[in-house]
Scaffold this motif. Sequence first.
Motif, short mmCIF file in Angstrom:
data_model
loop_
_atom_site.label_atom_id
_atom_site.label_comp_id
_atom_site.label_asym_id
_atom_site.label_seq_id
_atom_site.Cartn_x
_atom_site.Cartn_y
_atom_site.Cartn_z
N LEU A 1 -0.09 9.28 11.26
CA LEU A 1 1.01 8.48 11.81
C LEU A 1 1.34 7.25 10.96
O LEU A 1 2.13 6.41 11.38
CB LEU A 1 0.63 8.01 13.23
N ILE A 2 0.78 7.15 9.78
CA ILE A 2 0.90 5.94 8.99
C ILE A 2 2.36 5.62 8.64
O ILE A 2 3.16 6.52 8.38
CB ILE A 2 0.06 6.06 7.70
N ASN A 3 2.69 4.33 8.67
CA ASN A 3 4.04 3.89 8.26
C ASN A 3 3.96 3.29 6.86
O ASN A 3 2.89 3.15 6.27
CB ASN A 3 4.62 2.90 9.27
N LYS A 4 5.11 2.92 6.33
CA LYS A 4 5.17 2.45 4.94
C LYS A 4 4.40 1.14 4.75
O LYS A 4 3.72 0.96 3.73
CB LYS A 4 6.63 2.26 4.53
N GLU A 5 4.50 0.25 5.70
CA GLU A 5 3.84 -1.04 5.56
C GLU A 5 2.32 -0.87 5.50
O GLU A 5 1.65 -1.45 4.64
CB GLU A 5 4.23 -1.96 6.73
N ARG A 6 1.78 -0.05 6.40
CA ARG A 6 0.31 0.12 6.41
C ARG A 6 -0.15 0.89 5.17
O ARG A 6 -1.23 0.62 4.64
CB ARG A 6 -0.12 0.87 7.68
N ALA A 7 0.65 1.83 4.71
CA ALA A 7 0.30 2.56 3.50
C ALA A 7 0.19 1.60 2.32
O ALA A 7 -0.73 1.69 1.51
CB ALA A 7 1.32 3.65 3.22
N GLN A 8 1.13 0.67 2.22
CA GLN A 8 1.10 -0.30 1.13
C GLN A 8 -0.10 -1.23 1.24
O GLN A 8 -0.73 -1.57 0.24
CB GLN A 8 2.39 -1.11 1.12
N GLU A 9 -0.41 -1.64 2.44
CA GLU A 9 -1.54 -2.54 2.64
C GLU A 9 -2.88 -1.89 2.29
O GLU A 9 -3.83 -2.56 1.90
CB GLU A 9 -1.58 -3.00 4.11
N ASN A 10 -2.95 -0.56 2.42
CA ASN A 10 -4.18 0.17 2.17
C ASN A 10 -3.98 1.22 1.07
O ASN A 10 -4.49 2.34 1.16
CB ASN A 10 -4.63 0.86 3.47
N ILE A 11 -3.26 0.84 0.01
CA ILE A 11 -2.82 1.80 -0.99
C ILE A 11 -3.98 2.51 -1.66
O ILE A 11 -3.91 3.71 -1.97
CB ILE A 11 -1.92 1.09 -2.04
N GLU A 12 -5.11 1.82 -1.88
CA GLU A 12 -6.23 2.44 -2.58
C GLU A 12 -6.98 3.43 -1.69
O GLU A 12 -7.76 4.24 -2.20
CB GLU A 12 -7.19 1.36 -3.10
#
Length: 402
Positions: free
Chosen positions: A202-213
Motif C-alpha cells: 500500500l506504499i505511497n510516493k512519500e513513504r517510498a522516498q523516505e525509505n528509498i534504501e
Amino acid sequence: MKTLRLVAILIGLLLLFLSIPVAAQDQELYSWSSKHYRVFTDSNVTESMEIARKLEAALLLFNEFLHYDLDQLKLPLRVRIFTEKEAYDSYLNRLISETRSDFVYISYSDPSRSELVGFQREEKDFNASLLHYGFIQFLSAFVPNAPLWLEEGMATYLEYSQYDPMTEAFSWTTNYAWLDSLKKILSSAEVIDKYTLRGLLLINKERAQENIEIFYPTTWGLVHFLLQSPEKSHNRILWESLDTLDGTATLRENSRRVLERAFRWVDLAELQRSFESYSNSLMTFNDLVRQGVEQYGTEDLSAARSSFEQALRLRSDNYIPYYYLGLIAYQEKDFTVARDFYGRASDLGIDAGLINYALGVNAFADQRYDQATEFLLKAKELDPESYGAKTDSLLQRIDFMQ
C-alpha cells in the motif's frame, strides 16, 4: 548502478505534469518512427532506428508479462536519447531545473507528449536503463497509477535482460544486484517490524522516498519471489495483481484493489515468512564462487562443479568459474575440457602467468610435450618468481621423457 538508481528513483516515483513546449527541440533532433515508438536522438537517423528496434524488442518482453492489447496504443511512445550526458543535463534543466544520474520517464498532462529521456553509455548500462524506464513508460501508457511495488519491482526484475542483435529480441536474465541489500534488510527485526509486506503493498510516493534504501530491494525481491517461487500459488498472486489493475484508478485505489483481490487468498504474515525464507536461500554470483572454492578445497569436485556452473548462469563474463572448472576437469583427467575452460578464463583476463602455467601442466599430463614446453616457458617469462622453479622441474621431466 545501484547508487545511481537510488537517486533516479526519486523522479521515477513522481510523475511530472509539465506544459513546456518541445517542438523546437524536436526540430533539432533526428527521429525514427517504428510501430509503437517515436525515437529522437541528437546523433543520426540510424541511431534513432537502432534504438527503436531495441525498444520494440523490449516491448515484446514487457508484454510477455502484461498481456496488453497493443492496438490500444493509439499514439507512439516518445523516447529522446542524447549522445552526451551534458546535453541530457541541459535538456532536463530546461524542463525541471535539475538533472538526473539515470534515465527518467516524464509524464505530461497531455499524454501524447510524455516521454522517456536518456543518454548514451556503455551498452550493458544503457540497455538496463532502457528496459527499466521503458517498462515504466509502457505500463503507464495503460495504467498511469500502478502500485509502486509492482511498477518498480517489475522494472528492476526485467532490467538486466539480454539483447540479441541477431534475433532482435530480449531474453530475461536473473538480476541479483539487490539481493545482498535485501538480505541485510530481512536480517533486521526492527526494519521488518516497521516495514511490513502489507505496508509495501500500500506504499505511497512519500513513504517510498523516505525509505528509498528499503523500498528498492524489497520491491525487486517481492516480484522475484512471486514469479520465481516454486509454489504455484505464489506465482498466481503476481498474475492476478497485474490483471486487477485499473487504468482509470488512482495509486491509492489500485494499491487497495490489488491487496484486496490478488492477495485475498493468502495470509500476509505467512506469505511474508515464505518471502523471507525464499530470499535468504538465494545465492549471488559471489556466494556461489566462494562456495565452489571451498568445495574444491575439500575435494568435493561434483559439488564444486555444480556451484561454478550455477555461478556462470548468473554471470558468464568472469574468469574465476572457468578457471576452477578447468582445474576440476584436469583432476578428472579430462584434459581437452580443461584446456577449453582455461582458454575461456584466458579470454576473460585471468593472470597470464597463472593460466599459462595451468595450460602447461594440463598439456604435460596429456602428453602434449611441445605445447607444454611452450606454455611453461611463457609462464616463467611472465612471472619467474612464482613459476620459475615449478616450470624448471617440469621441463626437466619433459626432457627426460622425450
